[in-house]
Design a protein around this motif. Sequence first.
Motif, PDB file in Angstrom:
ATOM      1  N   HIS A  67       0.849  -1.207   0.000  1.00 51.74           N
ATOM      2  CA  HIS A  67       0.000   0.000   0.000  1.00 51.74           C
ATOM      3  C   HIS A  67       0.881   1.252   0.000  1.00 51.74           C
ATOM      4  O   HIS A  67       1.359   1.675   1.047  1.00 51.74           O
ATOM      5  N   HIS A  69       1.361   5.318  -1.983  1.00 54.20           N
ATOM      6  CA  HIS A  69       0.943   6.353  -2.938  1.00 54.20           C
ATOM      7  C   HIS A  69       2.251   6.991  -3.375  1.00 54.20           C
ATOM      8  O   HIS A  69       2.692   7.989  -2.815  1.00 54.20           O
ATOM      9  N   LYS A 180      -8.561  -0.490  -6.457  1.00 56.56           N
ATOM     10  CA  LYS A 180      -8.801   0.039  -5.113  1.00 56.56           C
ATOM     11  C   LYS A 180     -10.248   0.529  -5.029  1.00 56.56           C
ATOM     12  O   LYS A 180     -10.695   1.307  -5.877  1.00 56.56           O
ATOM     13  N   HIS A 241      -6.180  -0.810   6.193  1.00 59.01           N
ATOM     14  CA  HIS A 241      -6.331  -0.104   7.478  1.00 59.01           C
ATOM     15  C   HIS A 241      -7.047  -0.975   8.514  1.00 59.01           C
ATOM     16  O   HIS A 241      -6.462  -1.331   9.508  1.00 59.01           O
ATOM     17  N   ASP A 313       1.098   2.809   3.414  1.00 57.14           N
ATOM     18  CA  ASP A 313       0.350   4.008   2.995  1.00 57.14           C
ATOM     19  C   ASP A 313       1.314   5.171   2.738  1.00 57.14           C
ATOM     20  O   ASP A 313       0.964   6.332   2.939  1.00 57.14           O
TER      21      ASP A 313
END
Length: 410
Positions: A67, A69, A180, A241, A313
Motif C-alpha cells: 500500500h 501512494h 482500489k 487499514h 500508505d
Amino acid sequence: MAADAPGLLLRGGSVFDSEARAFAHGVDVLCTDDRIAAVGRGVQAPAGIVVLDCAGMYLVPGLIDCHVHITSSGDPAEMSSPGTLSLPTRAWKSAEHARATLDAGVTTARDLGAADRLNIDLARAIDDALLPGPTLLAAGLGVTMTGGHGHGFIAREADGPDEVRKAVREQLKAGAGAIKLFASGGVMTPGVDPLSPSLSEQELAAGVEEAHKAFRVVGAHAQSTEGIKNAIRAGVDSIEHGVWLDEEAIGLMVERGTYLVATLTAPWHIANGGLDAGIPPYMVDKAHQVLVDHIESFKRATAAGVLVAMGTDQGTPLNRPGENAQEILRMAEHGLSPAAALLAATAWAADLLRIDSGRIKEGLRADVLMLRRDPLDDLAALADRANFSAIIKRGRVVRQAPDFQAGGKS
Ligand SMILES: [Zn+2]
C-alpha cells in the motif's frame, strides 16, 4: 531481459527460508535472466557468469509494500492543498520517490491511488527501464462514492453497481495492475467520518467482479466496522487499514482468507507529527481517534490468525518514500514475531498480490535484499541503509554498497 545480464551467482550467503522461517547458511543462489534458477549448496557457476561472494551476508527476498501512494512525497502541505503542483512537476517528483523506495530495498509495491493515474504511467516507465523504481502494481484512480473518502485527489466518484463496474473497467482500460475500492470514510478527506461506511456491499461486489474477471487483486479502504464487513462479504482480497474490527469481522476474514494490510504507520505519523508539522487540525483529530483502536484491532486480528501483508500508505503526511521498513518494525512491536513481520513484507505480501516473487526459491523472480546483519536478531537492520550490501531486482544488481566487492567472472 537484456542480453547484458546473462546471470548472477550469489555464493555462500545465509538465505532466508520462508517455510522454515529461518536462515539456511552457506547457500548459493543462481539467477538467470530475471529468475532464480537454483538455490542450494555447491551450485555450479555457468561459464562467464558474475559471482558475488556472499559469505557473512543475509539474503532476504526484496521487500514488498502492498500500500503506497508513490506519487506523493509525504509533505503535509502537499496533501492539504492537492492540485497546486503541475502534472509535469508531480511526475519528476514521483520519479525521485520511486528511486527512494527502491533504495529502501522495496522491489515491488502496490500503488492504491494517484491523481491523473500518474501511478500507471510511472509503473510503465519503470518497466521500460526509463527510471529506477520497484515493480509497481498501480490501481490508477480508486473508486469511491460521490463525496466519499479520496474524492478530488486519488479517487473517481461512482454510485450504484453499474457505475462502479464502469469505473473499475476504466482503470483496467488505462492499464491498472490492481484495483482500489473505498468501503468507508477516512482520515484525510475533510468532512468525511472514518466511522461511516461508503460504497455498499452490492456496489463493492460489482467492482470486485470486474477486477477478478481481469485477474486483478482488490484492496478496499475500510476503517469503519460496517464498511469492513461490506468489503469482506463483497469478496475483496485485502482490507486496508481495518481500524475498527469486531469479532464478526475477524471471523469473516479468517473464514474467507481476506488479508489485513493495516498501514499502522499512516495514523502514527499524523497523530505524532501533528499540528507542529503543519498537518490540518481535522486530520490530526481524526488520527488520534483512530490510533488506539487501530492497534487493538491489529493485535486481535493477528492473534486470531487473520492473514497479514505489509503496507505503509507511503505518501500520507510525514510518511515519506523510502522509509517503508518502519511498518515491519511497527507490526513486530504490536505482536508479530520478527520472522512473521518479515514474511508479511515478503512471502505473504506476494501471496496477497498473487505475484511470483517474495521468496528465494527456484523459478521465482530474482528480487533479493542483501544485508550485513541478521534481521531476525534485530529487525531494525531492514531499515538501516548502512546495513545494505546490495539490492537485486529481477536478476540485476541495482544497488551495491561501495565497499561490497564488485564480483568476478567465473
Ligand atoms: Zn492509502
